[in-house]
Scaffold this active site. Structure first.
Site, short mmCIF file in Angstrom:
data_model
loop_
_atom_site.label_atom_id
_atom_site.label_comp_id
_atom_site.label_asym_id
_atom_site.label_seq_id
_atom_site.Cartn_x
_atom_site.Cartn_y
_atom_site.Cartn_z
N ASP A 16 0.78 -1.23 0.00
CA ASP A 16 0.00 0.00 0.00
C ASP A 16 0.82 1.30 0.00
OD1 ASP A 16 -1.72 -2.05 0.61
OD2 ASP A 16 -2.59 -1.10 2.36
N PHE A 75 1.62 -0.25 10.08
CA PHE A 75 0.78 -0.50 8.92
C PHE A 75 0.25 0.80 8.30
CE2 PHE A 75 1.31 -4.71 10.36
CZ PHE A 75 0.95 -5.56 9.33
N GLU A 204 -10.89 -1.80 3.79
CA GLU A 204 -9.53 -1.30 3.98
C GLU A 204 -9.35 0.03 3.24
OE1 GLU A 204 -6.53 -4.85 4.75
OE2 GLU A 204 -7.04 -4.69 2.62
#
Length: 440
Positions: A16, A75, A204
């Site tokens: 990502d 993350f 997400e």
């Protein structure tokens, strides 16, 4: 290490995009990075910078685990500028049970997630020991969010308030977007949430922003019903309504895929130096590539795309900086094998096709279709053919090409089909009106 147009993993694993922002005269793009191998693992934030969204320089690792709450991964998240400082927001992961054979993975998916932040004075130096702070502890109340699957904070400032949008799930069965609000960007209060059938089982990388006078919602739902012959998780977008006072979020009656090649995932947007809304996203790769200038690598980003709305439709257009890069016309048709990305611009009519080293684009009953089966790994797990979702009256193509990625912009970004490819070779064949090679 440097990249042109498409940011690639500087060796090992990338996924990502994170913290995409224009800050102090440069574009900063952070990204999920596992520096120890070509597989997903304990996440760090890699860091790249650019002055023009085309020429990128990797600066190494910016964030890495140092705290009890983020010991198993820094993350995905986002960035904003406040008081001339760069604020980075991320999801912090702590495993409750570790796989004895692979310490980089949680056993039985048993972990918890909180939200944290780091403040940098200059966007180049990051104190992972002293400047981190946990800003939203693990949420134990199922009515608000899920203690494991609540992640990817997208933070923005609007009309004197700070907002945070998180992806989450209701009991692992229904995806939801969770909204927090703050007066200072550091202390946060829960305000509202939105569940939707389009959000799959887990949502997400949610994003909410203005494009012109309209709000656009973008997100990556996991386990979309009906996904076959390919990934089960995809990036979607839709027109939206948002009340900043109540944090009430409503989506329109239809959604689009962000990209109809179905390899693109986890898009993130921010504004460029001219105020345009720009998106960059992760292109999922089936296997690692050997690189002459880097260790084996897997994962790359799409070219920057301007997000605009017109008549209730969301367009993803080639960014002006990309147009500037390809500004020099050339008669050289040798597209594949060039060290730099190249561009093909043409228009196809019904029955006509374009062959790019084995990658085929054609028009069938008004639909633009693209087939990568001749330049991809031999696997039934992946979708080989991409198509526009509707028949079109015109089929103007703007194609960006490099050895591992082909992006087909249709009718100035009305739809985009992007495909990861392997073994792309040969020369361009078919109907080609103009080609532009990039300028270094």
């Amino acid at each position: 290490m440097k990249d042109i147009l498409h940011v690639k993993a500087p060796g090992n694993w990338m996924n990502d995009p994170n913290g995409f922002i224009y800050y102090q005269g440069k574009y900063h793009l952070f990204y999920q990075y596992f520096p120890y191998g070509t597989a997903w693992g304990t996440m760090h934030w890699g860091h790249g910078v650019s002055e023009d969204l085309v020429h990128w320089e990797h600066l190494g690792i910016a964030l890495f685990p140092t705290k009890e709450y983020d010991r198993n991964g820094v993350f995905s998240g986002s960035a904003l500028e406040k008081d001339s400082k760069l604020y980075l927001y991320y999801s912090a992961v702590r495993y409750l049970e570790i796989d004895e054979e692979d310490i980089h993975r949680a056993k039985n998916d048993n972990y918890e997630t909180s939200q944290a932040m780091v403040i940098s004075e200059d966007g180049l130096h990051f104190d992972n020991w002293n400047e981190k702070r946990q800003i939203i502890p693990v949420i134990r109340d199922e009515a608000i969010a899920h203690e494991t699957h609540t992640r990817d904070p997208k933070v923005w400032y609007e009309k004197g308030e700070y907002y945070m949008l998180l992806g989450s799930t209701w009991r692992g069965q229904e995806g939801r977007a969770v909204i927090f609000k703050s007066r200072d960007g550091e202390s946060w209060d829960y305000k509202n949430q939105c569940r939707h059938e389009w959000f799959g089982r887990i949502l997400e990388c949610p994003d909410l922003f203005r494009a012109g006078e309209s709000y656009v919602f973008m997100g990556s739902p996991m386990y979309i019903e009906g996904s076959k012959n390919g990934y089960a998780h995809h990036a979607i977008c839709a027109m939206a309504e948002f009340d900043g006072r109540t944090c009430d979020l409503k989506l329109s009656e239809k959604f689009q895929y962000v990209d109809y090649g179905m390899d693109l995932y986890a898009p993130q947007t921010n504004t460029d130096k001219e105020g345009r809304r720009v998106m960059i996203a992760w292109m999922r790769m089936a296997r690692p590539e050997e690189g002459k200038d880097r260790a084996p690598w897997i994962g790359m980003m799409c070219a920057p795309r301007v997000v605009e709305t017109e008549g209730g439709h969301i367009y993803f257009r080639v960014h002006p900086e990309v147009n500037r890069y390809f500004g020099k016309e050339t008669t050289d048709r040798r597209c594949i094998g060039a060290k730099r990305p190249c561009r093909i611009q043409t228009e196809l009519k019904e029955g006509e096709s374009l062959n790019i080293g084995g990658y085929r684009i054609w028009v069938e009953r008004g639909y633009v279709k693209a087939d990568r089966s001749q330049v991809f790994v031999d696997s039934e797990e992946y979708r080989m053919i991409g198509s526009t979702p509707e028949s079109l009256n015109h089929h103007r193509l703007d194609v960006l090409v490099e050895p591992n990625l082909i992006e087909v912009f249709i009718n100035e970004g009305q739809y985009v089909i992007s495909h990861v490819v392997y073994g792309l070779g040969g020369q361009v064949e078919g109907k080609v009106e103009r080609m532009f090679m990039g300028n270094d």
